[in-house]
Write a protein that holds these residues in place. Structure first.
Motif, PDB file in Angstrom:
ATOM      1  N   GLN A 174      37.090  46.295  34.834  1.00  0.00           N
ATOM      2  CA  GLN A 174      37.439  46.376  36.246  1.00  0.00           C
ATOM      3  C   GLN A 174      37.361  45.007  36.915  1.00  0.00           C
ATOM      4  OE1 GLN A 174      34.917  49.376  37.904  1.00  0.00           O
ATOM      5  NE2 GLN A 174      36.249  51.008  37.219  1.00  0.00           N
ATOM      6  N   THR A 175      38.343  44.179  36.622  1.00  0.00           N
ATOM      7  CA  THR A 175      38.451  42.877  37.276  1.00  0.00           C
ATOM      8  C   THR A 175      39.857  42.729  37.819  1.00  0.00           C
ATOM      9  OG1 THR A 175      39.101  41.808  35.219  1.00  0.00           O
ATOM     10  CG2 THR A 175      36.752  41.796  35.740  1.00  0.00           C
ATOM     11  N   PHE A 176      40.044  41.748  38.675  1.00  0.00           N
ATOM     12  CA  PHE A 176      41.366  41.457  39.218  1.00  0.00           C
ATOM     13  C   PHE A 176      41.496  39.944  39.285  1.00  0.00           C
ATOM     14  CE2 PHE A 176      44.385  41.426  42.958  1.00  0.00           C
ATOM     15  CZ  PHE A 176      45.478  41.831  42.213  1.00  0.00           C
ATOM     16  N   ARG A 193      43.192  46.149  47.385  1.00  0.00           N
ATOM     17  CA  ARG A 193      42.847  45.408  46.159  1.00  0.00           C
ATOM     18  C   ARG A 193      41.724  46.105  45.394  1.00  0.00           C
ATOM     19  NH1 ARG A 193      42.913  40.248  48.154  1.00  0.00           N
ATOM     20  NH2 ARG A 193      40.769  40.470  48.846  1.00  0.00           N
ATOM     21  N   GLU A 194      40.742  46.618  46.117  1.00  0.00           N
ATOM     22  CA  GLU A 194      39.633  47.326  45.480  1.00  0.00           C
ATOM     23  C   GLU A 194      40.112  48.637  44.854  1.00  0.00           C
ATOM     24  OE1 GLU A 194      35.554  47.962  44.380  1.00  0.00           O
ATOM     25  OE2 GLU A 194      36.808  46.226  44.784  1.00  0.00           O
ATOM     26  N   ARG A 254      41.946  47.659  41.710  1.00  0.00           N
ATOM     27  CA  ARG A 254      41.037  47.162  40.679  1.00  0.00           C
ATOM     28  C   ARG A 254      40.327  48.315  39.966  1.00  0.00           C
ATOM     29  NH1 ARG A 254      35.780  46.072  39.871  1.00  0.00           N
ATOM     30  NH2 ARG A 254      35.157  46.930  41.862  1.00  0.00           N
ATOM     31  N   LYS A 255      39.907  49.307  40.719  1.00  0.00           N
ATOM     32  CA  LYS A 255      39.165  50.424  40.122  1.00  0.00           C
ATOM     33  C   LYS A 255      40.052  51.392  39.349  1.00  0.00           C
ATOM     34  CE  LYS A 255      34.868  50.704  42.274  1.00  0.00           C
ATOM     35  NZ  LYS A 255      33.824  51.588  42.689  1.00  0.00           N
ATOM     36  N   LYS A 302      43.346  50.525  37.931  1.00  0.00           N
ATOM     37  CA  LYS A 302      44.440  49.910  37.180  1.00  0.00           C
ATOM     38  C   LYS A 302      44.477  50.374  35.728  1.00  0.00           C
ATOM     39  CE  LYS A 302      42.090  45.680  35.901  1.00  0.00           C
ATOM     40  NZ  LYS A 302      42.119  44.251  36.007  1.00  0.00           N
TER      41      LYS A 302
END
Length: 127
Positions: free
Chosen positions: A2-4, A71-72, A75-76, A78
């Protein structure tokens, strides 16, 4: 994971223009998802750009807050895209079309639904 990171973001002006010109649209209020199949070498399956129009939110603080929430959510969740698309590359544009700042709890199911619809559309287009 879980990164972006930077390589997952759509930064190229030419790719961004092509996405908004030729991309296919999925809409579920308050989000519009624009997607386009793409081809590049390397690990990220999806490259994303997140946009909040200045027309609806005059203050940068509000636009940044909405961008942070989207974005959050991306990220969670994707992993849904990476599992559904396999090795097929895709560019995404997430455009917020609402009139008020959303809550994370209400926005996350909408993003998940849009990702599932995107996988179905992508399978139709590919096969």
């Amino acid at each position: 994971m879980q990164t972006f990171k930077k390589n997952e973001r759509l930064c190229s002006a030419t790719e961004t223009d092509r996405l908004f010109r030729e991309g296919k649209v999925l809409f579920r209020h308050p989000l519009k998802l624009i997607w386009l199949p793409a081809a590049w070498e390397g690990p990220p399956v999806v490259k994303v750009i997140i946009s909040v129009p200045k027309r609806n939110f005059r203050h940068a603080v509000s636009r940044n807050r909405i961008r942070r929430i989207i974005r959050e959510c991306y990220r969670k969740n994707k992993h849904i895209l990476s599992e559904g698309l396999g090795d097929q590359k895709c560019t995404l544009g997430l455009v917020f079309a609402g009139k008020e700042i959303p809550q994370y709890i209400k926005l996350e199911p909408i993003i998940i639904l849009l990702f599932q619809r995107l996988i179905q559309e992508h399978e139709k287009a590919a096969g």
